[in-house]
Design an enzyme around this catalytic site. Sequence first.
Site, short mmCIF file in Angstrom:
data_model
loop_
_atom_site.label_atom_id
_atom_site.label_comp_id
_atom_site.label_asym_id
_atom_site.label_seq_id
_atom_site.Cartn_x
_atom_site.Cartn_y
_atom_site.Cartn_z
N ASN A 87 -12.98 -2.79 2.57
CA ASN A 87 -13.90 -1.66 2.66
C ASN A 87 -14.88 -1.76 1.49
OD1 ASN A 87 -12.55 -0.52 4.91
ND2 ASN A 87 -11.02 0.39 3.54
N ASP B 13 0.84 -1.19 0.00
CA ASP B 13 0.00 0.00 0.00
C ASP B 13 0.88 1.25 0.00
OD1 ASP B 13 -3.22 0.55 0.94
OD2 ASP B 13 -1.80 2.22 1.07
N ILE B 14 0.51 2.22 -0.80
CA ILE B 14 1.31 3.45 -0.94
C ILE B 14 1.26 4.30 0.33
CG2 ILE B 14 -0.46 5.02 -1.85
CD1 ILE B 14 1.47 5.69 -4.12
N GLY C 152 -15.31 3.75 3.60
CA GLY C 152 -13.91 4.11 3.39
C GLY C 152 -13.31 3.59 2.10
N GLN C 153 -14.13 2.97 1.23
CA GLN C 153 -13.56 2.50 -0.03
C GLN C 153 -13.28 3.68 -0.94
OE1 GLN C 153 -15.92 -0.43 -2.18
NE2 GLN C 153 -14.29 -0.80 -3.66
N HIS D 124 -10.42 -5.17 -3.33
CA HIS D 124 -9.08 -5.49 -2.80
C HIS D 124 -9.20 -5.80 -1.32
CE1 HIS D 124 -9.80 -1.18 -2.57
NE2 HIS D 124 -9.10 -1.17 -1.44
N LEU D 125 -8.28 -6.64 -0.86
CA LEU D 125 -8.19 -6.97 0.56
C LEU D 125 -6.96 -6.27 1.12
CD1 LEU D 125 -9.74 -9.40 -0.80
CD2 LEU D 125 -8.75 -10.85 0.99
N HIS D 126 -7.13 -5.59 2.23
CA HIS D 126 -5.98 -5.03 2.94
C HIS D 126 -5.47 -6.11 3.90
CE1 HIS D 126 -6.87 -0.62 2.16
NE2 HIS D 126 -8.06 -1.16 1.90
P1 AMP Z 1 -9.68 1.56 0.05
O1 AMP Z 1 -9.74 2.89 0.76
O2 AMP Z 1 -10.12 0.38 0.83
O3 AMP Z 1 -10.36 1.64 -1.31
O4 AMP Z 1 -8.15 1.28 -0.20
C1 AMP Z 1 -7.41 1.86 -1.23
C2 AMP Z 1 -5.98 1.76 -0.83
O5 AMP Z 1 -5.20 1.89 -1.98
C3 AMP Z 1 -5.53 2.84 0.15
O6 AMP Z 1 -5.02 2.24 1.33
C4 AMP Z 1 -4.45 3.58 -0.63
O7 AMP Z 1 -3.38 4.00 0.20
C5 AMP Z 1 -4.02 2.55 -1.64
N1 AMP Z 1 -3.47 3.06 -2.89
C6 AMP Z 1 -3.97 4.02 -3.67
N2 AMP Z 1 -3.20 4.19 -4.77
C7 AMP Z 1 -2.20 3.29 -4.66
C8 AMP Z 1 -1.07 2.97 -5.48
N3 AMP Z 1 -0.80 3.61 -6.62
N4 AMP Z 1 -0.23 1.99 -5.05
C9 AMP Z 1 -0.47 1.35 -3.89
N5 AMP Z 1 -1.51 1.60 -3.09
C10 AMP Z 1 -2.36 2.56 -3.46
#
Ligand code: AMP
Length: 115
Positions: free
Chosen positions: A86, A30-31, A92-93, A99-101
Amino acid sequence: MSDTIFGKIISGEIPSEFIYEDEYCVVINDINPQAPVHVLIIPRQGISRLADAEDADQALLGHLMLVAGKVARQLGVEEAFRLIINNGAEAGQTVFHLHLHLIAGRKFAEGQMAG
Ligand code: AMP
């Protein structure tokens, strides 16, 4: 595939390091990590939200869970990690490609669902 940042990462349009990949999904860091280990398990198929998954996606959804365990072992955090999905902006999505965190490496408050 989806026309989101994750769709572009999967297609290679946006370069990204895959810490794991197979026929069905990729895993990236995650970024904006919320813990020492924070990776995203992303199916190649662009389902926008978990609530939009269908019966035909059953095997894929199970696969993502198995990959979570595999990646947790790969990263040495199999004893303590948390998986979060999310679903929907109000939850919070922010990226509408399922995607799974997978989060680990910090102490989780007992009984607390998130954070
Ligand atoms: P969500 O809020 O559950 O949709 O999660 C989206 C996640 O994607 C967040 O934790 C962001 O930090 C992550 N994210 C967004 N852009 C990137 C990217 N280019 N590379 C890696 N993670 C990212």
